[in-house]
Design a protein around this motif. Structure first.
Motif, PDB file in Angstrom:
ATOM      1  N   ASP A 106       0.841  -1.185   0.000  1.00 43.57           N
ATOM      2  CA  ASP A 106       0.000   0.000   0.000  1.00 43.57           C
ATOM      3  C   ASP A 106       0.886   1.249   0.000  1.00 43.57           C
ATOM      4  OD1 ASP A 106      -2.074  -1.765   0.214  1.00 43.57           O
ATOM      5  OD2 ASP A 106      -2.517  -1.323   2.311  1.00 43.57           O
ATOM      6  N   ILE A 107       0.351   2.342  -0.521  1.00 45.97           N
ATOM      7  CA  ILE A 107       1.073   3.616  -0.538  1.00 45.97           C
ATOM      8  C   ILE A 107       0.729   4.379   0.736  1.00 45.97           C
ATOM      9  CG2 ILE A 107       1.406   5.788  -1.784  1.00 45.97           C
ATOM     10  CD1 ILE A 107       0.539   4.266  -4.325  1.00 45.97           C
ATOM     11  N   GLU A 108       1.743   4.723   1.502  1.00 49.26           N
ATOM     12  CA  GLU A 108       1.533   5.416   2.771  1.00 49.26           C
ATOM     13  C   GLU A 108       1.548   6.920   2.549  1.00 49.26           C
ATOM     14  OE1 GLU A 108       4.237   4.072   5.738  1.00 49.26           O
ATOM     15  OE2 GLU A 108       3.683   1.958   5.506  1.00 49.26           O
ATOM     16  N   CYS A 109       0.525   7.588   3.080  1.00 52.39           N
ATOM     17  CA  CYS A 109       0.356   9.026   2.880  1.00 52.39           C
ATOM     18  C   CYS A 109       0.117   9.716   4.218  1.00 52.39           C
ATOM     19  CB  CYS A 109      -0.835   9.321   1.971  1.00 52.39           C
ATOM     20  SG  CYS A 109      -0.739   8.611   0.323  1.00 52.39           S
ATOM     21  N   THR A 110       0.538  10.969   4.315  1.00 51.54           N
ATOM     22  CA  THR A 110       0.249  11.793   5.481  1.00 51.54           C
ATOM     23  C   THR A 110      -0.197  13.168   5.022  1.00 51.54           C
ATOM     24  OG1 THR A 110       2.559  12.501   5.642  1.00 51.54           O
ATOM     25  CG2 THR A 110       1.891  10.627   7.014  1.00 51.54           C
ATOM     26  N   LEU A 111      -0.988  13.813   5.854  1.00 53.24           N
ATOM     27  CA  LEU A 111      -1.388  15.198   5.638  1.00 53.24           C
ATOM     28  C   LEU A 111      -0.916  15.993   6.847  1.00 53.24           C
ATOM     29  CD1 LEU A 111      -2.982  17.258   3.878  1.00 53.24           C
ATOM     30  CD2 LEU A 111      -4.972  16.744   5.310  1.00 53.24           C
ATOM     31  N   ARG A 112      -0.043  16.960   6.593  1.00 51.06           N
ATOM     32  CA  ARG A 112       0.557  17.735   7.675  1.00 51.06           C
ATOM     33  C   ARG A 112       0.188  19.205   7.559  1.00 51.06           C
ATOM     34  NH1 ARG A 112       5.001  14.931   9.991  1.00 51.06           N
ATOM     35  NH2 ARG A 112       5.448  12.961   8.926  1.00 51.06           N
ATOM     36  N   GLN A 113      -0.011  19.818   8.706  1.00 50.69           N
ATOM     37  CA  GLN A 113      -0.108  21.259   8.780  1.00 50.69           C
ATOM     38  C   GLN A 113       0.896  21.714   9.832  1.00 50.69           C
ATOM     39  OE1 GLN A 113      -4.246  21.715   9.757  1.00 50.69           O
ATOM     40  NE2 GLN A 113      -3.937  21.476  11.946  1.00 50.69           N
ATOM     41  N   PRO A 114       1.250  22.996   9.873  1.00 51.06           N
ATOM     42  CA  PRO A 114       2.254  23.434  10.842  1.00 51.06           C
ATOM     43  C   PRO A 114       1.931  22.961  12.258  1.00 51.06           C
ATOM     44  CG  PRO A 114       1.791  25.205   9.310  1.00 51.06           C
ATOM     45  CD  PRO A 114       0.819  24.091   8.991  1.00 51.06           C
ATOM     46  N   GLY A 115       2.841  22.196  12.804  1.00 46.45           N
ATOM     47  CA  GLY A 115       2.706  21.758  14.184  1.00 46.45           C
ATOM     48  C   GLY A 115       2.037  20.426  14.404  1.00 46.45           C
ATOM     49  N   ALA A 116       1.517  19.775  13.344  1.00 47.33           N
ATOM     50  CA  ALA A 116       0.787  18.536  13.600  1.00 47.33           C
ATOM     51  C   ALA A 116       0.579  17.736  12.331  1.00 47.33           C
ATOM     52  CB  ALA A 116      -0.576  18.833  14.235  1.00 47.33           C
ATOM     53  N   VAL A 117       0.438  16.411  12.522  1.00 49.09           N
ATOM     54  CA  VAL A 117      -0.062  15.537  11.458  1.00 49.09           C
ATOM     55  C   VAL A 117      -1.579  15.525  11.583  1.00 49.09           C
ATOM     56  CG1 VAL A 117      -0.153  13.191  10.567  1.00 49.09           C
ATOM     57  CG2 VAL A 117       2.012  14.121  11.401  1.00 49.09           C
ATOM     58  N   ALA A 118      -2.276  15.977  10.542  1.00 44.07           N
ATOM     59  CA  ALA A 118      -3.738  16.033  10.590  1.00 44.07           C
ATOM     60  C   ALA A 118      -4.372  14.680  10.284  1.00 44.07           C
ATOM     61  CB  ALA A 118      -4.249  17.090   9.621  1.00 44.07           C
ATOM     62  N   ALA A 119      -3.758  13.922   9.364  1.00 43.88           N
ATOM     63  CA  ALA A 119      -4.331  12.631   8.979  1.00 43.88           C
ATOM     64  C   ALA A 119      -3.256  11.785   8.330  1.00 43.88           C
ATOM     65  CB  ALA A 119      -5.512  12.815   8.018  1.00 43.88           C
ATOM     66  N   GLU A 120      -3.493  10.491   8.313  1.00 40.46           N
ATOM     67  CA  GLU A 120      -2.575   9.563   7.653  1.00 40.46           C
ATOM     68  C   GLU A 120      -3.394   8.431   7.049  1.00 40.46           C
ATOM     69  OE1 GLU A 120       0.027   8.654  10.828  1.00 40.46           O
ATOM     70  OE2 GLU A 120      -1.488   7.620  12.021  1.00 40.46           O
ATOM     71  N   ALA A 121      -2.851   7.824   5.995  1.00 43.60           N
ATOM     72  CA  ALA A 121      -3.621   6.789   5.297  1.00 43.60           C
ATOM     73  C   ALA A 121      -2.698   5.841   4.566  1.00 43.60           C
ATOM     74  CB  ALA A 121      -4.608   7.422   4.308  1.00 43.60           C
ATOM     75  N   ARG A 122      -3.233   4.660   4.261  1.00 41.77           N
ATOM     76  CA  ARG A 122      -2.623   3.718   3.336  1.00 41.77           C
ATOM     77  C   ARG A 122      -3.610   3.507   2.193  1.00 41.77           C
ATOM     78  NH1 ARG A 122      -2.502   0.783   7.945  1.00 41.77           N
ATOM     79  NH2 ARG A 122      -3.723  -0.873   6.959  1.00 41.77           N
ATOM     80  N   VAL A 123      -3.114   3.577   0.967  1.00 43.14           N
ATOM     81  CA  VAL A 123      -3.977   3.479  -0.211  1.00 43.14           C
ATOM     82  C   VAL A 123      -3.482   2.338  -1.085  1.00 43.14           C
ATOM     83  CG1 VAL A 123      -4.916   4.686  -2.216  1.00 43.14           C
ATOM     84  CG2 VAL A 123      -4.323   5.979  -0.141  1.00 43.14           C
ATOM     85  N   ARG A 124      -4.398   1.486  -1.543  1.00 40.17           N
ATOM     86  CA  ARG A 124      -4.076   0.394  -2.452  1.00 40.17           C
ATOM     87  C   ARG A 124      -4.749   0.646  -3.793  1.00 40.17           C
ATOM     88  NH1 ARG A 124      -5.546  -3.336   0.561  1.00 40.17           N
ATOM     89  NH2 ARG A 124      -7.520  -4.018  -0.321  1.00 40.17           N
TER      90      ARG A 124
END
Length: 327
Positions: free
Chosen positions: A287-305
């Motif tokens: 799976d492809i590992e993804c993250t969504l970051r904003q200053p100071g924090a990881v807002a979300a993370e995911a694995r996509v197939r």
């Protein structure tokens, strides 16, 4: 189950009737109920693809399940209309991709929905984890699991004011403008349906792009919310994963299907902060590992197939089954 009219739009937290996909609900035991859904043959967002328009987007089916979380909360747990909801986790897989095929009319589906877990505090239940099995005809087209919670408007206002204040943000968010990726690079025809900036390759071979929040989008922002909606975050993960997979040769075209996804939402993604979406280097068969970051924090993370849509459907189903435990 009836498919002749939709459930009330307020019940599924949609503003436009055209964005309501659920048509009925029936209790089916203490912790199980059935939902009915009807999907259109064409949808301006979910069927916008450069590939053959002969199958449903799995995220369309997931949206029907997401609408179901509100029906269960309001109808089964007496959560008042007007309460606010938070997504915690979203997972799905497509066990039978052939079930996504479009017919000659609207697609009717039945969604078996089960309460798997109740999140409790001293005052009572404040959230649920629901399992979904969406069936089209004789086949299960989508298996999903969604964890979420709810709160009264007053608590929501305090929560949002506290987070935005801690980040130095004003009360009223305004989405940051920015460039968008060329539609064809993420398998789209309509540029309005792109949600990331032109991606760049990182030093380790991954990909990075900015999430672009268009508050005028009729589907992703069907109604005003003061943050980036969860389904928009999932779409950003999908689009960036597509560019990463094509660049790595893992899929042939950016019209590849998302056959599985597992996401965790860690905090509100603020539309008036830079939102960096990252995809890790693509590894064969993973799976492809993804993250969504904003200053100071990881807002979300995911694995996509992902898988190419023109592969043999049996092969797609086999690939999904082999990796089922990861979703």
């Amino acid at each position: 189950m009836q498919f002749t009219r939709t459930l009330p739009k307020e019940l599924v937290h949609r503003a436009a009737v055209a964005e309501v996909f659920l048509t009925d609900m029936a209790h089916h035991g203490e912790d199980e109920l059935l939902l009915a859904a009807q999907f259109p043959r064409r949808h301006a967002f979910y069927h916008d693809t450069l590939g053959p328009r002969d199958r449903h987007d799995p995220l369309l089916l997931l949206e029907a399940c997401r609408q179901g979380i509100f029906v269960v909360a309001h109808r089964c747990f007496d959560v008042p209309l007007g309460y606010k909801f938070l997504l915690r986790t979203v997972e799905f897989e497509v066990p039978h991709p052939s079930a996504l095929a479009l017919g000659h009319g609207p697609t009717e589906a039945v969604i078996t929905t089960r309460v798997e877990h109740r999140f409790r505090v001293r005052t009572g239940v404040t959230g649920l984890r629901l399992g979904f099995a969406l069936t089209i005809g004789p086949q299960v087209a989508l298996l999903a699991r969604i964890g979420y919670s709810w709160m009264c408007p007053e608590d929501w206002t305090r929560l949002r004011a506290g987070q935005r204040g801690a980040l130095g943000l004003p009360d009223g968010p305004v989405a940051l403008p920015g460039p968008r990726v060329a539609a064809a690079l993420v398998g789209r025809r309509d540029p309005a349906n792109t949600v990331i900036s032109p991606p760049r390759t990182t030093g380790d071979g991954g990909r990075t792009a900015r999430l672009t929040a268009d508050t005028e989008h009729p589907t992703l922002y069907d109604h005003w919310v003061d943050h980036v909606p969860g389904m928009l975050e999932l779409e950003a993960f999908r689009q960036l994963a597509l560019t990463a997979a094509v660049a790595a040769g893992a899929v042939r075209t950016p019209t590849a299907l998302p056959l599985g996804l597992a996401a965790r939402f860690r905090c509100f993604a603020e539309m008036d902060l830079p939102l960096e979406c990252r995809a890790a280097p693509v590894r064969s068969g993973a799976d492809i590992e993804c993250t969504l970051r904003q200053p100071g924090a990881v807002a979300a993370e995911a694995r996509v197939r992902l898988a190419d849509p023109d592969l043999d459907p049996a092969g797609l189903a086999g690939a999904a089954a082999a990796d089922r435990g990861a979703v």
